[in-house]
Design an enzyme around this catalytic site. Structure first.
Site, PDB file in Angstrom:
ATOM      1  N   ASN A   1       0.604  -1.301  -0.089  1.00  0.00           N
ATOM      2  CA  ASN A   1      -0.053   0.088  -0.039  1.00  0.00           C
ATOM      3  C   ASN A   1       0.939   1.122   0.008  1.00  0.00           C
ATOM      4  OD1 ASN A   1       0.616   0.988   2.933  1.00  0.00           O
ATOM      5  ND2 ASN A   1      -0.344  -1.347   3.072  1.00  0.00           N
TER       6      ASN A   1
ATOM      7  N   ASP B   1      -4.378  -6.137   5.338  1.00  0.00           N
ATOM      8  CA  ASP B   1      -5.456  -7.340   5.843  1.00  0.00           C
ATOM      9  C   ASP B   1      -5.421  -8.561   5.151  1.00  0.00           C
ATOM     10  OD1 ASP B   1      -6.381  -5.195   7.547  1.00  0.00           O
ATOM     11  OD2 ASP B   1      -7.717  -4.613   5.827  1.00  0.00           O
TER      12      ASP B   1
ATOM     13  N   ILE C   1      -1.995  -7.747  14.586  1.00  0.00           N
ATOM     14  CA  ILE C   1      -0.817  -7.443  15.211  1.00  0.00           C
ATOM     15  C   ILE C   1      -1.354  -6.549  16.987  1.00  0.00           C
ATOM     16  CG2 ILE C   1       1.488  -6.706  15.676  1.00  0.00           C
ATOM     17  CD1 ILE C   1       1.489  -7.103  12.580  1.00  0.00           C
TER      18      ILE C   1
HETATM   19  O1  C5P Z   1      -8.414  -2.627  11.699  1.00  0.00           O
HETATM   20  P1  C5P Z   1      -7.661  -1.527  11.135  1.00  0.00           P
HETATM   21  O2  C5P Z   1      -6.648  -2.174  10.112  1.00  0.00           O
HETATM   22  O3  C5P Z   1      -8.218  -0.176  10.470  1.00  0.00           O
HETATM   23  O4  C5P Z   1      -6.800  -0.949  12.487  1.00  0.00           O
HETATM   24  C1  C5P Z   1      -5.472  -0.077  12.221  1.00  0.00           C
HETATM   25  C2  C5P Z   1      -4.841  -0.320  13.210  1.00  0.00           C
HETATM   26  O5  C5P Z   1      -4.571  -1.582  13.620  1.00  0.00           O
HETATM   27  C3  C5P Z   1      -3.484   0.466  13.074  1.00  0.00           C
HETATM   28  O6  C5P Z   1      -2.900   0.921  14.346  1.00  0.00           O
HETATM   29  C4  C5P Z   1      -2.582  -0.742  12.591  1.00  0.00           C
HETATM   30  O7  C5P Z   1      -1.253  -0.690  12.935  1.00  0.00           O
HETATM   31  C5  C5P Z   1      -3.136  -1.806  13.285  1.00  0.00           C
HETATM   32  N1  C5P Z   1      -3.203  -3.248  12.670  1.00  0.00           N
HETATM   33  C6  C5P Z   1      -2.572  -4.351  13.036  1.00  0.00           C
HETATM   34  N2  C5P Z   1      -2.351  -5.376  12.462  1.00  0.00           N
HETATM   35  C7  C5P Z   1      -3.324  -5.661  11.527  1.00  0.00           C
HETATM   36  C8  C5P Z   1      -4.135  -4.561  11.014  1.00  0.00           C
HETATM   37  C9  C5P Z   1      -4.118  -3.339  11.691  1.00  0.00           C
HETATM   38  O8  C5P Z   1      -1.652  -4.298  13.896  1.00  0.00           O
HETATM   39  N3  C5P Z   1      -3.421  -6.768  10.637  1.00  0.00           N
END
Ligand code: C5P
Length: 403
Positions: free
Chosen positions: A210, A279, A308
């Site tokens: 991205n 994702d 994470i």
């Molecule tokens: O659910 P979303 O991706 O919108 O959430 C964003 C937050 O979650 C950010 O702080 C991102 O670093 C963290 N995140 C993560 N692992 C993922 C997806 C998002 O740590 N697989």
């Protein structure tokens, strides 16, 4: 408004070809809201004009002792009295020699000798001058006298040679000065963080990624270091200069990032998830480059990546957790929903279309105390505000320096 915004410094410019970078330094220091007052030696005026520095800093530039603009003719004392630091960039070998010996034969060297504030120097010289025993002695003397020496870097020099002695870049100097001026609100606190994009391989040469640049995450790492934190940064691929002072693990995929976070999570007091983690990843990436076929369509099977941030927040002795929410609409509602769902202590919310790849950002901070909107500002300044806010929340829960 950051804690360092409005602080006044003197930027002393001495006569080296790197003086041209001082103009950019004024701009980058200004990004932090630092009020820069320039003092130049006569030799510096041979490389860059006071008018340029005056226009960029918005303050009068001083070049000599006999300046009648200072009412009591005590420019060498008055100019430094309300300043938080004197920063010499570039600092020539000659000027460093003068400083090391306490000489005061022009306005800038006299100001340095008569100062009550901190002194930082960013050396700039030919590699032979830097390696010369006399310069080595002078640098050691300055460090013993509590002068902070920023750099120098190694690389191509204006003289055509390559080696040590090149002045740090303007951004690096501004970052170091900002870190120096920042209140040490996270002294001794262990911060683990993720930044940048992830790269999910499709085959040996292709992948899904991205447009996250890593700018916001790296700025937060620098701000946390400036606040006295010990920062471990797990970073996806980014072309940004690595934050000086951070322990950095560079990773590609979300799975690698997760493994690195798992290794360090137990030692963290604070976790900040800034990374734009993919994702989904390709289920079984091809070992070799996929060959193009004329007719067949190519279907990739995607499987979800681990969350994470969610994993860290769910640990029994979870650190203080901070997440990011990039949304394209209904920012506050979606971000607050994410904060509750992931059970994180604080969410930094921004509009994706405003934030990704840009140098500025406009964010709101959501925590149990409500929503706090920050003004649009350069990412470095926004990062300082985010760190100041999380430090206040963290200290309220953990009054001692570390858990
Ligand atoms: O659910 P979303 O991706 O919108 O959430 C964003 C937050 O979650 C950010 O702080 C991102 O670093 C963290 N995140 C993560 N692992 C993922 C997806 C998002 O740590 N697989």
């Amino acid at each position: 408004m950051t804690d360092i915004a409005g602080k006044k410094i003197i930027l002393g410019i001495t006569g080296g070809v790197a003086a041209y970078k001082a103009a950019e330094c004024v701009r980058r220091l200004g990004d932090y809201g630092i009020d820069v007052h320039v003092v130049m030696t006569q030799a510096a005026c041979g490389f860059i004009t006071p008018a340029t520095l005056q226009a960029l800093s918005g303050n009068p530039v001083h070049t000599d002792m006999w300046d009648t603009r200072i009412p009591n003719a005590m420019a060498h004392i008055e100019l430094s009295r309300d300043k938080a630091a004197i920063v010499i960039a570039p600092a020539t070998a000659n000027f460093m020699a003068k400083l090391a010996h306490g000489q005061a034969d022009d306005l800038l060297s006299t100001l340095c000798l008569a100062r009550e504030c901190a002194l930082l120097v960013a050396p700039a010289m030919n590699r032979q001058m830097w390696e010369h025993p006399a310069t080595r002695r002078n640098v050691a003397q300055l460090q013993q006298d509590d002068v902070a020496v920023l750099g120098p870097a190694s690389g191509d020099q204006a003289c055509g040679e390559t080696g040590n002695g090149r002045m740090l870049e303007a951004q690096e100097i501004a970052d170091a000065v900002a870190a120096f001026l920042a209140p040490k609100t996270l002294a001794g606190v262990r911060v683990l963080m993720t930044a940048g994009p992830t790269f999910e391989p499709i085959d040996a040469v292709r992948g899904i990624t991205n447009r996250s640049s890593g700018k916001m995450g790296y700025a937060i790492a620098r701000a946390a270091i400036g606040a006295g934190a010990k920062v471990t940064l797990v970073s996806g691929p980014s072309s940004q200069p690595l934050p000086a002072g951070a322990v950095v693990t560079q990773v590609q995929s979300a799975a690698d990032m997760f493994e690195a976070v798992k290794r360090h999570a137990r030692q963290a007091d604070v976790f900040i998830g800034v990374a734009a983690v993919a994702d989904y990843r390709v289920d079984k990436p091809h070992e070799h480059k996929i060959k193009k076929t004329e007719k067949a369509q190519l279907t990739l099977k995607l499987v979800p990546n681990p969350d994470i941030l969610g994993w860290v927040a769910a640990q029994p002795k979870a650190p203080f957790t901070v997440g990011f929410a990039a949304e394209s609409q209904h920012l506050e509602t979606y971000a607050d929903e994410k904060r509750r769902r992931k059970k994180v202590d604080m969410i930094v919310a921004n509009l994706a279309q405003n934030a990704i790849g840009a140098d500025d950002n406009e964010v709101m901070l959501l925590d149990d105390g409500g929503t706090h909107k920050l003004e649009r500002a350069p990412k470095e300044a926004v990062a300082r505000d985010i760190v100041a806010h999380l430090a206040r929340l963290y200290r309220t829960r953990n009054p001692s320096p570390s858990r």
